[in-house]
Scaffold this active site. Structure first.
Site, mmCIF file in Angstrom:
data_model
loop_
_atom_site.group_PDB
_atom_site.id
_atom_site.type_symbol
_atom_site.label_atom_id
_atom_site.label_comp_id
_atom_site.label_asym_id
_atom_site.label_seq_id
_atom_site.Cartn_x
_atom_site.Cartn_y
_atom_site.Cartn_z
ATOM 1 N N GLY A 1 -3.752 4.145 -1.516
ATOM 2 C CA GLY A 1 -4.520 4.984 -0.603
ATOM 3 C C GLY A 1 -5.950 5.148 -1.093
ATOM 4 O O GLY A 1 -6.808 4.282 -0.897
ATOM 5 N N GLY A 2 -6.212 6.255 -1.777
ATOM 6 C CA GLY A 2 -7.573 6.633 -2.179
ATOM 7 C C GLY A 2 -8.374 5.511 -2.827
ATOM 8 O O GLY A 2 -9.520 5.248 -2.440
ATOM 9 N N GLY B 1 -1.966 10.900 -3.418
ATOM 10 C CA GLY B 1 -3.238 11.610 -3.277
ATOM 11 C C GLY B 1 -3.456 12.711 -4.298
ATOM 12 O O GLY B 1 -4.367 13.524 -4.164
ATOM 13 N N ASN C 1 -4.212 1.231 2.249
ATOM 14 C CA ASN C 1 -3.955 2.167 3.355
ATOM 15 C C ASN C 1 -5.155 3.105 3.440
ATOM 16 O O ASN C 1 -5.283 4.026 2.643
ATOM 17 C CB ASN C 1 -2.671 2.961 3.081
ATOM 18 C CG ASN C 1 -2.444 4.030 4.146
ATOM 19 O OD1 ASN C 1 -3.054 4.001 5.217
ATOM 20 N ND2 ASN C 1 -1.578 4.994 3.849
ATOM 21 N N TRP C 2 -6.005 2.836 4.401
ATOM 22 C CA TRP C 2 -7.249 3.622 4.514
ATOM 23 C C TRP C 2 -7.032 4.979 5.170
ATOM 24 O O TRP C 2 -7.961 5.777 5.252
ATOM 25 C CB TRP C 2 -8.297 2.833 5.302
ATOM 26 C CG TRP C 2 -8.893 1.693 4.529
ATOM 27 C CD1 TRP C 2 -8.732 1.424 3.191
ATOM 28 C CD2 TRP C 2 -9.765 0.678 5.044
ATOM 29 N NE1 TRP C 2 -9.447 0.301 2.845
ATOM 30 C CE2 TRP C 2 -10.097 -0.170 3.966
ATOM 31 C CE3 TRP C 2 -10.297 0.402 6.303
ATOM 32 C CZ2 TRP C 2 -10.933 -1.275 4.115
ATOM 33 C CZ3 TRP C 2 -11.130 -0.696 6.451
ATOM 34 C CH2 TRP C 2 -11.445 -1.522 5.366
ATOM 35 N N LYS C 3 -5.851 5.214 5.693
ATOM 36 C CA LYS C 3 -5.569 6.485 6.378
ATOM 37 C C LYS C 3 -6.651 6.742 7.439
ATOM 38 O O LYS C 3 -7.117 5.811 8.074
ATOM 39 C CB LYS C 3 -5.454 7.623 5.367
ATOM 40 C CG LYS C 3 -4.537 7.277 4.187
ATOM 41 C CD LYS C 3 -4.172 8.447 3.350
ATOM 42 C CE LYS C 3 -3.400 7.970 2.124
ATOM 43 N NZ LYS C 3 -2.779 9.023 1.373
ATOM 44 N N GLU D 1 7.350 5.600 -2.680
ATOM 45 C CA GLU D 1 6.192 6.477 -2.830
ATOM 46 C C GLU D 1 6.652 7.917 -3.064
ATOM 47 O O GLU D 1 6.927 8.650 -2.100
ATOM 48 C CB GLU D 1 5.348 6.462 -1.553
ATOM 49 C CG GLU D 1 4.720 5.128 -1.226
ATOM 50 C CD GLU D 1 3.409 5.321 -0.486
ATOM 51 O OE1 GLU D 1 2.400 4.805 -0.971
ATOM 52 O OE2 GLU D 1 3.384 5.993 0.560
ATOM 53 N N SER E 1 -1.182 7.332 -6.120
ATOM 54 C CA SER E 1 -2.261 7.434 -7.109
ATOM 55 C C SER E 1 -2.403 6.177 -7.982
ATOM 56 O O SER E 1 -2.669 6.274 -9.189
ATOM 57 C CB SER E 1 -2.077 8.678 -7.981
ATOM 58 O OG SER E 1 -2.182 9.845 -7.194
ATOM 59 N N GLU F 1 3.095 11.208 5.023
ATOM 60 C CA GLU F 1 2.166 12.045 5.801
ATOM 61 C C GLU F 1 2.601 12.130 7.256
ATOM 62 O O GLU F 1 2.399 13.150 7.920
ATOM 63 C CB GLU F 1 0.734 11.492 5.667
ATOM 64 C CG GLU F 1 0.176 11.766 4.271
ATOM 65 C CD GLU F 1 -0.917 10.818 3.826
ATOM 66 O OE1 GLU F 1 -1.453 10.069 4.653
ATOM 67 O OE2 GLU F 1 -1.228 10.828 2.622
ATOM 68 N N HIS G 1 5.631 6.725 6.507
ATOM 69 C CA HIS G 1 4.760 7.302 5.482
ATOM 70 C C HIS G 1 5.002 8.808 5.403
ATOM 71 O O HIS G 1 5.202 9.473 6.429
ATOM 72 C CB HIS G 1 3.287 7.011 5.810
ATOM 73 C CG HIS G 1 2.379 7.268 4.646
ATOM 74 N ND1 HIS G 1 2.012 8.536 4.282
ATOM 75 C CD2 HIS G 1 1.804 6.429 3.755
ATOM 76 C CE1 HIS G 1 1.227 8.458 3.210
ATOM 77 N NE2 HIS G 1 1.078 7.186 2.873
HETATM 78 C C1 PEP Z 1 -0.629 6.278 0.238
HETATM 79 O O1 PEP Z 1 -1.373 6.666 1.113
HETATM 80 O O2 PEP Z 1 0.404 5.681 0.549
HETATM 81 C C2 PEP Z 1 -0.990 6.505 -1.161
HETATM 82 C C3 PEP Z 1 -0.205 6.036 -2.078
HETATM 83 O O3 PEP Z 1 -2.153 7.198 -1.399
HETATM 84 P P1 PEP Z 1 -2.872 7.385 -2.846
HETATM 85 O O4 PEP Z 1 -2.992 6.032 -3.455
HETATM 86 O O5 PEP Z 1 -4.191 8.016 -2.524
HETATM 87 O O6 PEP Z 1 -1.980 8.268 -3.661
#
Ligand code: PEP
Length: 272
Positions: free
Chosen positions: A248-249, A187, A12-14, A181, A227, A111, A109
């Site tokens: 994500g990251g 994040g 997930n590049w956001k 999640e 994470s 966010e 999500h």
């Molecule tokens: C996400 O965006 O769903 C996520 C899990 O991000 P990260 O891996 O950066 O915590």
């Protein structure tokens, strides 16, 4: 683990990466994935399914590049509007995403819940619309730190799941992917412990069993997200109810993301 569940690892590049940046990522990621296979990471790209969710602006370019790649990697969108078309300035419909060749779309999500006020009823509409138009919804659910500390984790997951799945028939439910999640892990660099990830995924599956029965609950893939890094991916994904990860990251870096896919393949082997 249910032998029918192929883990799914999603990037997930956001709101990151222009088209040239996205293509540079693929230039490094696709060979890295092949390289890991050559080094003996078992079944990378075969026993693990991989998907990439770029921002809307890069969907077409990434999709075209993935179609010409040897590995089968799914294209995913990060959001969708429930209506097929209409006066919704700035929105993107499920018809448009199908047209681009998307296999999946992320809905719910945290966010989007937090920054854009999306509630369970709206997420439900998106999920049903995605299914109607041939997309696999990746439904995100998870509790905040405050909710966890108040002992409300299961109550929150149950509310989010029942809300998002209202009116979803069993034949739709088995096409879902659910990402557990915990919001406090997204994040932050602080992932859930493998036990907490397993417990969240187990609870999700238990509720699916109650709603749809054993067969559907056994087929739905439940990812962990929050994470995930190369260093913790194996321990999280080796747990019995955890079928891959939403990343994500760490998915912004081609080597790290390829390593996470390799860890998923090792977890499959370990689970037998
Ligand atoms: C996400 O965006 O769903 C996520 C899990 O991000 P990260 O891996 O950066 O915590």
């Amino acid at each position: 683990m249910d032998a029918q569940r192929t883990p799914l690892v999603v990037a997930n590049w956001k709101m990151h990466k222009t088209i040239p940046e996205a293509l540079r990522f693929l230039d490094a990621f696709l060979p890295a994935l092949e390289g890991l296979g050559a080094q003996g990471a078992p079944g990378v790209g075969r026993v693990v399914e991989v998907a990439i969710a770029p921002p809307f602006t890069a969907l077409q370019a990434v999709g075209a590049r993935l179609r010409s790649a040897t590995a089968s990697i799914g294209l995913a969108a990060q959001n969708v509007h429930p209506e097929p078309q209409g006066a919704y300035t700035g929105e993107v419909s499920p018809v448009m995403l199908s047209d681009l060749g998307c296999r999946y779309v992320i809905v719910g999500h945290s966010e989007r819940r937090r920054h854009f006020g999306e509630d369970d009823a709206f997420i439900n509409k998106k999920l049903l619309a995605a299914l109607r138009h041939g997309l696999g919804p990746i439904l995100c659910v998870g509790e905040t730190l405050e909710e966890r500390r108040a002992g409300r984790t299961q109550g929150v997951l149950e509310r989010q799941l029942r809300g998002a799945l209202a009116g979803c028939p069993p034949e739709g439910a088995e096409r879902l992917v659910i990402a557990y999640e915990p919001v406090w892990a997204i994040g932050t660099g602080v992932a859930a412990s493998p036990d907490d990830a397993q417990e969240g995924a187990r609870f999700v599956r238990e509720l699916l069993r109650e709603l749809y029965g054993e067969a559907v609950a056994g087929r739905v893939r439940v990812q962990y997200g929050g994470s995930v890094q190369p260093g913790n991916a194996y321990e999280l994904m080796v747990r019995p109810d955890v079928d891959g990860a939403l990343v994500g990251g760490a998915s912004l870096d081609p080597e790290q993301f390829a390593q996470i896919v390799a860890e998923a393949a090792k977890a499959v082997q370990a689970k037998g």
